[in-house]
Design a protein around this motif. Sequence first.
Motif, PDB file in Angstrom:
ATOM      1  N   GLN A 106     -33.115  -3.606  34.753  1.00  0.00           N
ATOM      2  CA  GLN A 106     -32.146  -3.631  35.845  1.00  0.00           C
ATOM      3  C   GLN A 106     -31.172  -2.453  35.815  1.00  0.00           C
ATOM      4  O   GLN A 106     -30.508  -2.180  36.817  1.00  0.00           O
ATOM      5  N   ALA A 107     -31.069  -1.764  34.682  1.00  0.00           N
ATOM      6  CA  ALA A 107     -30.098  -0.671  34.569  1.00  0.00           C
ATOM      7  C   ALA A 107     -30.606   0.395  33.598  1.00  0.00           C
ATOM      8  O   ALA A 107     -31.327   0.084  32.640  1.00  0.00           O
ATOM      9  N   THR A 108     -30.223   1.630  33.848  1.00  0.00           N
ATOM     10  CA  THR A 108     -30.540   2.729  32.937  1.00  0.00           C
ATOM     11  C   THR A 108     -29.919   2.401  31.575  1.00  0.00           C
ATOM     12  O   THR A 108     -28.751   2.036  31.498  1.00  0.00           O
ATOM     13  N   THR A 109     -30.730   2.515  30.516  1.00  0.00           N
ATOM     14  CA  THR A 109     -30.284   2.113  29.185  1.00  0.00           C
ATOM     15  C   THR A 109     -30.781   3.109  28.145  1.00  0.00           C
ATOM     16  O   THR A 109     -31.886   3.622  28.248  1.00  0.00           O
ATOM     17  N   THR A 110     -29.937   3.361  27.138  1.00  0.00           N
ATOM     18  CA  THR A 110     -30.336   4.175  25.998  1.00  0.00           C
ATOM     19  C   THR A 110     -30.741   3.239  24.871  1.00  0.00           C
ATOM     20  O   THR A 110     -30.003   2.315  24.516  1.00  0.00           O
ATOM     21  N   TYR A 111     -31.936   3.481  24.320  1.00  0.00           N
ATOM     22  CA  TYR A 111     -32.499   2.661  23.252  1.00  0.00           C
ATOM     23  C   TYR A 111     -32.520   3.477  21.964  1.00  0.00           C
ATOM     24  O   TYR A 111     -32.836   4.667  21.987  1.00  0.00           O
ATOM     25  N   THR A 112     -32.197   2.829  20.843  1.00  0.00           N
ATOM     26  CA  THR A 112     -32.180   3.496  19.538  1.00  0.00           C
ATOM     27  C   THR A 112     -33.251   2.903  18.639  1.00  0.00           C
ATOM     28  O   THR A 112     -33.334   1.687  18.483  1.00  0.00           O
ATOM     29  N   PHE A 113     -34.063   3.800  18.066  1.00  0.00           N
ATOM     30  CA  PHE A 113     -35.105   3.417  17.110  1.00  0.00           C
ATOM     31  C   PHE A 113     -34.526   3.550  15.708  1.00  0.00           C
ATOM     32  O   PHE A 113     -34.054   4.618  15.324  1.00  0.00           O
ATOM     33  N   THR A 114     -34.560   2.459  14.948  1.00  0.00           N
ATOM     34  CA  THR A 114     -34.085   2.468  13.569  1.00  0.00           C
ATOM     35  C   THR A 114     -35.292   2.321  12.655  1.00  0.00           C
ATOM     36  O   THR A 114     -35.970   1.285  12.680  1.00  0.00           O
ATOM     37  N   PRO A 115     -35.604   3.358  11.867  1.00  0.00           N
ATOM     38  CA  PRO A 115     -36.767   3.290  10.972  1.00  0.00           C
ATOM     39  C   PRO A 115     -36.595   2.210   9.903  1.00  0.00           C
ATOM     40  O   PRO A 115     -35.469   1.927   9.479  1.00  0.00           O
ATOM     41  N   ASN A 116     -37.710   1.616   9.490  1.00  0.00           N
ATOM     42  CA  ASN A 116     -37.684   0.682   8.367  1.00  0.00           C
ATOM     43  C   ASN A 116     -37.311   1.457   7.111  1.00  0.00           C
ATOM     44  O   ASN A 116     -37.530   2.671   7.016  1.00  0.00           O
ATOM     45  N   ALA A 117     -36.760   0.756   6.128  1.00  0.00           N
ATOM     46  CA  ALA A 117     -36.299   1.379   4.882  1.00  0.00           C
ATOM     47  C   ALA A 117     -37.454   2.042   4.132  1.00  0.00           C
ATOM     48  O   ALA A 117     -38.612   1.649   4.277  1.00  0.00           O
ATOM     49  N   GLY A 118     -37.110   3.056   3.339  1.00  0.00           N
ATOM     50  CA  GLY A 118     -38.064   3.692   2.447  1.00  0.00           C
ATOM     51  C   GLY A 118     -38.966   4.731   3.079  1.00  0.00           C
ATOM     52  O   GLY A 118     -39.966   5.105   2.480  1.00  0.00           O
ATOM     53  N   GLN A 119     -38.642   5.229   4.260  1.00  0.00           N
ATOM     54  CA  GLN A 119     -39.520   6.190   4.936  1.00  0.00           C
ATOM     55  C   GLN A 119     -38.922   7.589   5.074  1.00  0.00           C
ATOM     56  O   GLN A 119     -39.569   8.474   5.614  1.00  0.00           O
ATOM     57  N   CYS A 120     -37.708   7.818   4.621  1.00  0.00           N
ATOM     58  CA  CYS A 120     -37.033   9.115   4.791  1.00  0.00           C
ATOM     59  C   CYS A 120     -37.109   9.560   6.246  1.00  0.00           C
ATOM     60  O   CYS A 120     -37.562  10.666   6.563  1.00  0.00           O
ATOM     61  N   ALA A 121     -36.714   8.683   7.135  1.00  0.00           N
ATOM     62  CA  ALA A 121     -36.749   8.982   8.568  1.00  0.00           C
ATOM     63  C   ALA A 121     -35.381   8.702   9.169  1.00  0.00           C
ATOM     64  O   ALA A 121     -34.628   7.851   8.680  1.00  0.00           O
ATOM     65  N   GLN A 122     -35.071   9.443  10.213  1.00  0.00           N
ATOM     66  CA  GLN A 122     -33.779   9.277  10.880  1.00  0.00           C
ATOM     67  C   GLN A 122     -33.930   8.455  12.148  1.00  0.00           C
ATOM     68  O   GLN A 122     -35.027   8.322  12.683  1.00  0.00           O
ATOM     69  N   SER A 123     -32.827   7.894  12.601  1.00  0.00           N
ATOM     70  CA  SER A 123     -32.819   7.164  13.869  1.00  0.00           C
ATOM     71  C   SER A 123     -32.909   8.157  15.013  1.00  0.00           C
ATOM     72  O   SER A 123     -32.412   9.280  14.909  1.00  0.00           O
ATOM     73  N   VAL A 124     -33.572   7.739  16.095  1.00  0.00           N
ATOM     74  CA  VAL A 124     -33.646   8.562  17.306  1.00  0.00           C
ATOM     75  C   VAL A 124     -33.382   7.663  18.509  1.00  0.00           C
ATOM     76  O   VAL A 124     -33.529   6.445  18.432  1.00  0.00           O
ATOM     77  N   SER A 125     -32.980   8.281  19.609  1.00  0.00           N
ATOM     78  CA  SER A 125     -32.693   7.528  20.831  1.00  0.00           C
ATOM     79  C   SER A 125     -33.470   8.098  21.999  1.00  0.00           C
ATOM     80  O   SER A 125     -33.831   9.286  22.006  1.00  0.00           O
TER      81      SER A 125
END
Length: 187
Positions: A106-125
């Motif tokens: 229903q509305a424009t939304t920004t979504y954030t991906f949070t990596p599972n622990a132990g992967q040396c990865a950063q969050s992205v949106s």
Amino acid sequence: LIAPSFTVVNSYCIGSSISALPATSNNGITGIWSPAINNQATTTYTFIPNAGQCAQNVSTTITITPLIAPSFTVVNSYCIGSSIPALPATSNNGITGTWSPAINNQATTTYTFTPNAGQCAQSVSTTITITPLITPSFTVVNSSCIGASISALPATSNNGITGSWSPAINNQATTTYTFLPNAGQCA
């Protein structure tokens, strides 16, 4: 000379909290480590035994791994009310995790991906744009006499929406026609 032995974790993600290296070896040798812990770069640390223990210096390297940016191929625009598929739980480059908040059609939304622990990865949106529906507008067609030739209704609205009309033109009775926009126009 005795070689001090240690059980240490030798790999961390950049910026992780790294515990102090143990001041006593597994085989009871006491001493200090040099240099100070660095959570930003791979570093070799040397254990220097305290005097009077007949022990030798030993070294260990702690590897610091940079964070990976998960990459995704997602559709970033939908019409309001459309069915939006779940965002993928695994990135194109193999990082697993979760998205928040829940999908909103229903509305424009920004979504954030949070990596599972132990992967040396950063969050992205990513932002999914929700486009409101456009109502096609047309110039009103005047009345026609029964049996008269009636021109085809326009396939493009005054505001640029393309589509088709249903049912077929009927010059024998008053008829309500419905314009069906072509797919992909949010109309």
